[in-house]
Design a protein around this motif. Structure first.
Motif, PDB file in Angstrom:
ATOM      1  N   LEU A  11       0.907  -1.166  -0.038  1.00 26.52           N
ATOM      2  CA  LEU A  11       0.185   0.110  -0.079  1.00 26.52           C
ATOM      3  C   LEU A  11       0.768   1.340  -0.050  1.00 26.52           C
ATOM      4  CD1 LEU A  11      -2.708  -1.023   2.501  1.00 26.52           C
ATOM      5  CD2 LEU A  11      -2.910  -0.997   0.030  1.00 26.52           C
ATOM      6  N   LEU A  12       1.924   1.364   0.965  1.00 29.41           N
ATOM      7  CA  LEU A  12       2.878   2.466   0.702  1.00 29.41           C
ATOM      8  C   LEU A  12       3.644   2.461  -0.566  1.00 29.41           C
ATOM      9  CD1 LEU A  12       4.215   4.516   2.577  1.00 29.41           C
ATOM     10  CD2 LEU A  12       5.956   2.674   3.346  1.00 29.41           C
ATOM     11  N   GLU A  13       3.936   1.495  -1.245  1.00 28.73           N
ATOM     12  CA  GLU A  13       4.426   1.787  -2.420  1.00 28.73           C
ATOM     13  C   GLU A  13       3.320   2.368  -3.730  1.00 28.73           C
ATOM     14  OE1 GLU A  13       6.483  -0.941  -6.266  1.00 28.73           O
ATOM     15  OE2 GLU A  13       5.609  -1.936  -4.627  1.00 28.73           O
ATOM     16  N   GLN A  14       2.169   1.999  -3.667  1.00 30.73           N
ATOM     17  CA  GLN A  14       0.967   2.315  -4.265  1.00 30.73           C
ATOM     18  C   GLN A  14       0.902   3.804  -4.202  1.00 30.73           C
ATOM     19  OE1 GLN A  14      -2.628   0.189  -4.291  1.00 30.73           O
ATOM     20  NE2 GLN A  14      -3.811   1.960  -4.681  1.00 30.73           N
ATOM     21  N   GLU A  15       0.958   4.128  -2.778  1.00 29.32           N
ATOM     22  CA  GLU A  15       0.662   5.754  -2.263  1.00 29.32           C
ATOM     23  C   GLU A  15       1.750   6.559  -2.920  1.00 29.32           C
ATOM     24  OE1 GLU A  15      -0.674   8.405   1.324  1.00 29.32           O
ATOM     25  OE2 GLU A  15      -1.573   6.329   1.040  1.00 29.32           O
ATOM     26  N   ILE A  16       3.016   5.870  -2.796  1.00 28.99           N
ATOM     27  CA  ILE A  16       4.202   6.771  -3.264  1.00 28.99           C
ATOM     28  C   ILE A  16       4.158   7.091  -4.609  1.00 28.99           C
ATOM     29  CG2 ILE A  16       6.828   6.698  -3.269  1.00 28.99           C
ATOM     30  CD1 ILE A  16       6.807   5.478  -0.498  1.00 28.99           C
ATOM     31  N   ARG A  17       3.890   5.895  -5.538  1.00 31.11           N
ATOM     32  CA  ARG A  17       4.131   6.067  -6.809  1.00 31.11           C
ATOM     33  C   ARG A  17       2.851   6.884  -7.581  1.00 31.11           C
ATOM     34  NH1 ARG A  17       7.420   2.806  -9.219  1.00 31.11           N
ATOM     35  NH2 ARG A  17       8.350   0.881  -8.073  1.00 31.11           N
ATOM     36  N   GLU A  18       1.727   6.988  -6.689  1.00 34.59           N
ATOM     37  CA  GLU A  18       0.689   8.089  -7.239  1.00 34.59           C
ATOM     38  C   GLU A  18       0.896   9.384  -6.732  1.00 34.59           C
ATOM     39  OE1 GLU A  18      -2.895   6.416  -5.268  1.00 34.59           O
ATOM     40  OE2 GLU A  18      -3.150   4.559  -6.889  1.00 34.59           O
ATOM     41  N   HIS A  19       2.138   9.871  -5.983  1.00 35.38           N
ATOM     42  CA  HIS A  19       2.272  11.007  -5.658  1.00 35.38           C
ATOM     43  C   HIS A  19       3.190  11.661  -6.799  1.00 35.38           C
ATOM     44  CE1 HIS A  19       4.030  14.417  -3.242  1.00 35.38           C
ATOM     45  NE2 HIS A  19       2.972  14.324  -2.403  1.00 35.38           N
ATOM     46  N   PRO A  20       3.046  13.026  -7.669  1.00 31.24           N
ATOM     47  CA  PRO A  20       3.897  13.367  -8.398  1.00 31.24           C
ATOM     48  C   PRO A  20       5.311  13.396  -8.014  1.00 31.24           C
ATOM     49  CG  PRO A  20       1.817  14.326  -8.431  1.00 31.24           C
ATOM     50  CD  PRO A  20       1.785  13.542  -7.029  1.00 31.24           C
ATOM     51  N   GLN A  21       5.482  13.968  -6.931  1.00 32.48           N
ATOM     52  CA  GLN A  21       6.863  14.455  -6.566  1.00 32.48           C
ATOM     53  C   GLN A  21       7.366  12.929  -5.924  1.00 32.48           C
ATOM     54  OE1 GLN A  21       7.007  16.687  -2.843  1.00 32.48           O
ATOM     55  NE2 GLN A  21       9.290  16.647  -2.847  1.00 32.48           N
ATOM     56  N   TYR A  22       6.944  12.158  -5.300  1.00 34.60           N
ATOM     57  CA  TYR A  22       7.563  10.773  -5.189  1.00 34.60           C
ATOM     58  C   TYR A  22       7.941   9.959  -6.230  1.00 34.60           C
ATOM     59  CZ  TYR A  22       5.993  12.483  -0.437  1.00 34.60           C
ATOM     60  OH  TYR A  22       5.893  12.975   0.755  1.00 34.60           O
ATOM     61  N   ARG A  23       7.032  10.088  -6.982  1.00 32.82           N
ATOM     62  CA  ARG A  23       6.986   9.358  -8.194  1.00 32.82           C
ATOM     63  C   ARG A  23       8.273   9.611  -9.128  1.00 32.82           C
ATOM     64  NH1 ARG A  23       2.334   9.909 -10.271  1.00 32.82           N
ATOM     65  NH2 ARG A  23       2.629  11.639 -11.700  1.00 32.82           N
ATOM     66  N   THR A  24       8.658  10.857  -9.103  1.00 29.84           N
ATOM     67  CA  THR A  24       9.762  11.357  -9.943  1.00 29.84           C
ATOM     68  C   THR A  24      10.959  10.975  -9.163  1.00 29.84           C
ATOM     69  OG1 THR A  24       8.562  13.302 -10.775  1.00 29.84           O
ATOM     70  CG2 THR A  24      11.066  13.598 -10.632  1.00 29.84           C
ATOM     71  N   LEU A  25      10.930  10.894  -7.930  1.00 30.92           N
ATOM     72  CA  LEU A  25      12.340  10.707  -7.033  1.00 30.92           C
ATOM     73  C   LEU A  25      12.410   8.999  -7.320  1.00 30.92           C
ATOM     74  CD1 LEU A  25      11.788  12.648  -3.804  1.00 30.92           C
ATOM     75  CD2 LEU A  25      13.548  13.081  -5.723  1.00 30.92           C
ATOM     76  N   LEU A  26      11.333   8.404  -7.090  1.00 31.04           N
ATOM     77  CA  LEU A  26      11.421   7.033  -7.316  1.00 31.04           C
ATOM     78  C   LEU A  26      11.905   6.457  -8.585  1.00 31.04           C
ATOM     79  CD1 LEU A  26      10.812   4.339  -5.623  1.00 31.04           C
ATOM     80  CD2 LEU A  26       8.486   4.275  -6.525  1.00 31.04           C
ATOM     81  N   GLY A  27      11.452   6.878  -9.726  1.00 29.63           N
ATOM     82  CA  GLY A  27      11.906   6.456 -11.002  1.00 29.63           C
ATOM     83  C   GLY A  27      11.607   5.339 -11.308  1.00 29.63           C
ATOM     84  N   ASP A  28      12.634   4.560 -11.851  1.00 32.82           N
ATOM     85  CA  ASP A  28      12.456   2.920 -12.072  1.00 32.82           C
ATOM     86  C   ASP A  28      12.710   2.190 -11.079  1.00 32.82           C
ATOM     87  OD1 ASP A  28      14.848   3.306 -12.755  1.00 32.82           O
ATOM     88  OD2 ASP A  28      14.960   2.673 -14.813  1.00 32.82           O
ATOM     89  N   ARG A  29      13.066   2.485 -10.172  1.00 37.03           N
ATOM     90  CA  ARG A  29      13.508   1.654  -9.223  1.00 37.03           C
ATOM     91  C   ARG A  29      12.417   0.571  -8.513  1.00 37.03           C
ATOM     92  NH1 ARG A  29      15.353   6.677  -7.316  1.00 37.03           N
ATOM     93  NH2 ARG A  29      17.783   6.697  -6.781  1.00 37.03           N
ATOM     94  N   SER A  30      13.037  -0.706  -8.230  1.00 35.70           N
ATOM     95  CA  SER A  30      11.751  -1.647  -7.659  1.00 35.70           C
ATOM     96  C   SER A  30      11.962  -1.564  -6.116  1.00 35.70           C
ATOM     97  CB  SER A  30      12.518  -3.073  -8.051  1.00 35.70           C
ATOM     98  OG  SER A  30      11.735  -3.961  -7.255  1.00 35.70           O
ATOM     99  N   PHE A  31      10.644  -1.211  -5.790  1.00 36.40           N
ATOM    100  CA  PHE A  31      10.483  -1.047  -4.266  1.00 36.40           C
ATOM    101  C   PHE A  31      10.991  -2.151  -3.486  1.00 36.40           C
ATOM    102  CE2 PHE A  31       8.473   2.164  -1.677  1.00 36.40           C
ATOM    103  CZ  PHE A  31       7.917   1.405  -0.326  1.00 36.40           C
TER     104      PHE A  31
END
Length: 262
Positions: free
Chosen positions: A121-141
């Motif tokens: 659920l945490l990964e899903q919420e982070i990937r839906e957040h524009p700023q966090y999604r940009t920081l996360l990039g293509d990393r595997s959680f």
């Protein structure tokens, strides 16, 4: 690695509900994880602590399946902590599960699965957040480039069984584990989030009244030019040997508690 993506999340495992706060890469914003429900119009920042075993897997939250074949686990925290009659009730439920399953389930596997559910659920919420999604990039959680630090709260008068179960479950879920007593966590929240009215340097007592435990901390607060800071926080169960810390309590590798500076 300097470019690690770091997620800190606080796992407040209560008697009746679970709350998760998280911070991404040291940002100023700390958010509460939202738990979605198909049966409710609104998401909630609390997840019921009752879980269900059904169809050879664990189910969580208000949408957990309750059918004639399901086995309900409630008051699990009290059961792990050795409180009667909850311990006996918990092990009877595990006996039913293990008579149906080829894999032996335990309190550690239950909490590990629960933390894995929270991480999804945490990964899903982070990937839906524009700023966090940009920081996360293509990393595997689940990859090594994402550091997941789990801050577990625990009652002051906990048993070794609860202590070990929380640590083992968080590690099994792939997290770096830290711990802080519930009363010290409440003290930091109450003082630093301005939930307690303070206009001068003071020593105050804060009580965290939960579903089955009450934890108390004595807190020394400095108040200078309108800014407040915690000089000392002492968690106590009323015994002279209670621990004091100038920041928090953490679990060491050998599962013993020690104090660390802020």
């Amino acid at each position: 690695m300097e470019d690690d993506f770091v997620v800190d999340f606080g796992f407040d495992y209560g008697t009746t509900s679970i709350t998760v706060a998280f911070n991404v890469c040291g940002s100023e914003e700390t958010r509460l994880l939202q738990f979605q429900s198909r049966s409710s119009a609104k998401d909630s920042n609390e997840l019921p602590a009752t879980v269900v075993w059904c169809q050879n897997q664990w189910h969580y939250g208000p949408d957990a399946e309750h059918n004639p074949g399901s086995i309900v686990f409630s008051d699990v925290k009290s059961g792990i902590n050795g409180r009667t009659p909850y311990t006996e009730q918990m092990w009877r439920a595990f006996h039913k599960v293990n008579s149906q399953s080829a894999v032996r389930e335990t309190p550690v596997s239950l909490l590990t699965s629960l933390l894995q559910h929270i991480l999804r659920l945490l990964e899903q919420e982070i990937r839906e957040h524009p700023q966090y999604r940009t920081l996360l990039g293509d990393r595997s959680f689940s990859g090594e480039s994402i550091k997941k630090r789990c801050w577990v709260t625990y009652p002051v008068r906990q048993s070794d069984s609860l202590h070990l179960t929380l640590v083992q479950a968080a590690r099994a879920a792939g997290c770096e584990v830290h711990g802080v007593s519930e009363s010290v966590a409440a003290a930091y929240y109450g003082v630093l989030k301005d939930k307690v009215e303070i206009r001068e340097s003071s020593t105050i007592l804060i009580a965290d009244v939960g579903g089955s435990t009450t934890d108390v901390a004595t807190v020394c607060v400095d108040y200078v030019d309108g800014a407040r800071s915690i000089k000392m926080a002492c968690a106590t169960d009323g015994k002279p040997s209670s621990s004091c810390a100038n920041a928090s309590l953490t679990f060491t590798r050998d599962l013993q508690r020690r104090t660390v500076s802020q």
